[in-house]
Write a protein that holds these residues in place. Structure first.
Motif, PDB file in Angstrom:
ATOM      1  N   GLU A  10      30.214 -38.232   7.329  1.00 61.53           N
ATOM      2  CA  GLU A  10      31.436 -38.749   8.140  1.00 61.53           C
ATOM      3  C   GLU A  10      30.774 -39.347  10.138  1.00 61.53           C
ATOM      4  OE1 GLU A  10      35.473 -37.578   6.899  1.00 61.53           O
ATOM      5  OE2 GLU A  10      34.147 -35.162   6.572  1.00 61.53           O
ATOM      6  N   GLU A  11      31.051 -39.952  10.018  1.00 63.45           N
ATOM      7  CA  GLU A  11      30.434 -39.931  11.604  1.00 63.45           C
ATOM      8  C   GLU A  11      31.524 -39.634  12.717  1.00 63.45           C
ATOM      9  OE1 GLU A  11      29.598 -44.168  15.034  1.00 63.45           O
ATOM     10  OE2 GLU A  11      30.570 -44.918  12.178  1.00 63.45           O
ATOM     11  N   TYR A  12      32.895 -39.622  12.454  1.00 62.89           N
ATOM     12  CA  TYR A  12      33.941 -39.287  13.277  1.00 62.89           C
ATOM     13  C   TYR A  12      33.603 -37.503  13.985  1.00 62.89           C
ATOM     14  CZ  TYR A  12      38.532 -37.310  15.196  1.00 62.89           C
ATOM     15  OH  TYR A  12      38.527 -36.282  15.740  1.00 62.89           O
ATOM     16  N   PHE A  13      33.398 -36.948  12.619  1.00 61.75           N
ATOM     17  CA  PHE A  13      33.110 -35.670  12.894  1.00 61.75           C
ATOM     18  C   PHE A  13      31.703 -35.610  12.944  1.00 61.75           C
ATOM     19  CE2 PHE A  13      36.992 -35.094   9.653  1.00 61.75           C
ATOM     20  CZ  PHE A  13      37.326 -34.354  10.498  1.00 61.75           C
ATOM     21  N   ARG A  14      30.679 -36.350  12.720  1.00 66.13           N
ATOM     22  CA  ARG A  14      29.463 -36.798  13.195  1.00 66.13           C
ATOM     23  C   ARG A  14      29.105 -35.913  14.651  1.00 66.13           C
ATOM     24  NH1 ARG A  14      27.006 -39.336  10.128  1.00 66.13           N
ATOM     25  NH2 ARG A  14      27.169 -41.606  11.256  1.00 66.13           N
ATOM     26  N   LEU A  15      29.945 -37.098  15.535  1.00 69.73           N
ATOM     27  CA  LEU A  15      30.230 -37.457  17.343  1.00 69.73           C
ATOM     28  C   LEU A  15      31.455 -36.734  17.973  1.00 69.73           C
ATOM     29  CD1 LEU A  15      30.172 -41.611  16.873  1.00 69.73           C
ATOM     30  CD2 LEU A  15      27.910 -40.512  17.366  1.00 69.73           C
ATOM     31  N   LEU A  16      32.130 -36.419  17.081  1.00 68.43           N
ATOM     32  CA  LEU A  16      32.967 -35.134  17.382  1.00 68.43           C
ATOM     33  C   LEU A  16      32.697 -34.060  17.628  1.00 68.43           C
ATOM     34  CD1 LEU A  16      35.747 -34.393  18.404  1.00 68.43           C
ATOM     35  CD2 LEU A  16      36.436 -33.704  16.174  1.00 68.43           C
ATOM     36  N   GLU A  19      29.858 -33.926  21.080  1.00 68.29           N
ATOM     37  CA  GLU A  19      29.893 -34.417  22.134  1.00 68.29           C
ATOM     38  C   GLU A  19      30.844 -32.782  22.202  1.00 68.29           C
ATOM     39  OE1 GLU A  19      34.572 -35.686  23.425  1.00 68.29           O
ATOM     40  OE2 GLU A  19      34.649 -36.533  21.830  1.00 68.29           O
ATOM     41  N   SER A  38      22.709 -38.083   9.186  1.00 73.28           N
ATOM     42  CA  SER A  38      24.210 -38.334   8.191  1.00 73.28           C
ATOM     43  C   SER A  38      23.802 -37.794   7.205  1.00 73.28           C
ATOM     44  CB  SER A  38      24.001 -39.965   8.141  1.00 73.28           C
ATOM     45  OG  SER A  38      22.884 -40.461   8.083  1.00 73.28           O
ATOM     46  N   LYS A 114      37.661 -27.951   9.440  1.00 72.45           N
ATOM     47  CA  LYS A 114      37.833 -29.415  10.464  1.00 72.45           C
ATOM     48  C   LYS A 114      39.258 -29.465  10.877  1.00 72.45           C
ATOM     49  CE  LYS A 114      33.681 -31.289   8.341  1.00 72.45           C
ATOM     50  NZ  LYS A 114      32.778 -33.158   7.204  1.00 72.45           N
TER      51      LYS A 114
END
Length: 249
Positions: A10-16, A19, A38, A114
């Protein structure tokens, strides 16, 4: 430098997660590099690329793994990672608590859920614990090896040998002695490791004194059974240091 991998489909959690990790490291003035993947397959391929060969080098200090990924899930990915390396810290991240107990089978240090603010605070506590454990294992020493970079605990380095313009680090990992080479001079390595219990015993050898079990007849016997030559120039100093340490035990 701390090298971290984040693997989540999931891109959202990957980037979160990336960060949050970078923010944590920045607030504490730690050097850090975070790579994102991914899928489990992509992570394993990346490890082989970064480390040269996964069996020879572990390119990451910490790996954050999503449990529920398509094709190869986080648990299977972790099992394959453990076949390569028993020391890297693995953290599972998931929307479900279902698989938490399975994490113990691959020696995962944490299982994070999460859930918004909860993930932020849990990740901070997790990194606090990991970095404290690293400190307990000893200072993290970074080697610019021939095929990239390798971070090891200085406590796990048995000895360092100089050979033809290269220095070779003999490191205990998972009960196996592994070798990591880089170009350089032993004098420079000695300056970096002197304060961490390493002692020059020969023009070609720097030894971690915690692994020395005997000093006799111009030889240092390590707990692995290996014997390393001590030159006449260094013998008295090495013998004195060994006796001193025996008195402290």
């Amino acid at each position: 430098m701390f090298r971290v991998a984040v693997c989540d489909d999931e891109e959202y959690f990957r980037l979160l997660e990336k960060e949050l990790i970078e923010k944590y490291m920045e607030e504490r003035a730690y050097d850090c590099a975070v790579e994102v993947y991914s899928s489990g397959e992509e992570l394993l391929r990346g490890m082989e690329t970064e480390g040269g060969s996964a069996e020879q080098s572990m390119p990451y200090d910490i790996i954050f793994l999503d449990v529920s990924m398509e094709e190869m899930d986080g648990m299977e990915t972790a099992r394959r990672i453990r076949l390569m390396n028993g020391e890297v810290d693995i953290v599972f991240v998931s929307a479900y608590i279902t698989y938490a107990l399975d994490g113990y089978k691959v020696n995962a240090i944490r299982y994070l859920l999460k859930e918004g603010a909860g993930l932020r605070s849990a990740l901070k506590e997790c990194l606090d614990t990991i970095i404290f454990r690293m400190g307990q294992r000893g200072i993290v020493y970074e080697i610019n090896v021939l095929n990239g970079k390798k971070s090891v605990s200085a406590d796990c380095i048995l000895y360092v040998e100089s050979r033809l313009h290269k220095v070779t680090f003999f490191v205990m990992e998972g009960g196996i002695v592994k070798e990591y080479c880089k170009y350089g001079k032993l004098d420079s390595v000695q300056e970096e490791l002197n304060r961490h219990g390493f002692f020059r015993v020969h023009q070609s050898y720097l030894v971690n004194m915690k692994y020395v079990r005997n000093v006799e007849r111009y030889e240092a016997s390590l707990e692995t059974g290996l014997k390393i030559s001590i030159s006449k120039k260094y013998y008295k100093d090495v013998e004195r240091e060994y006796i001193k340490r025996q008195g402290e035990v």
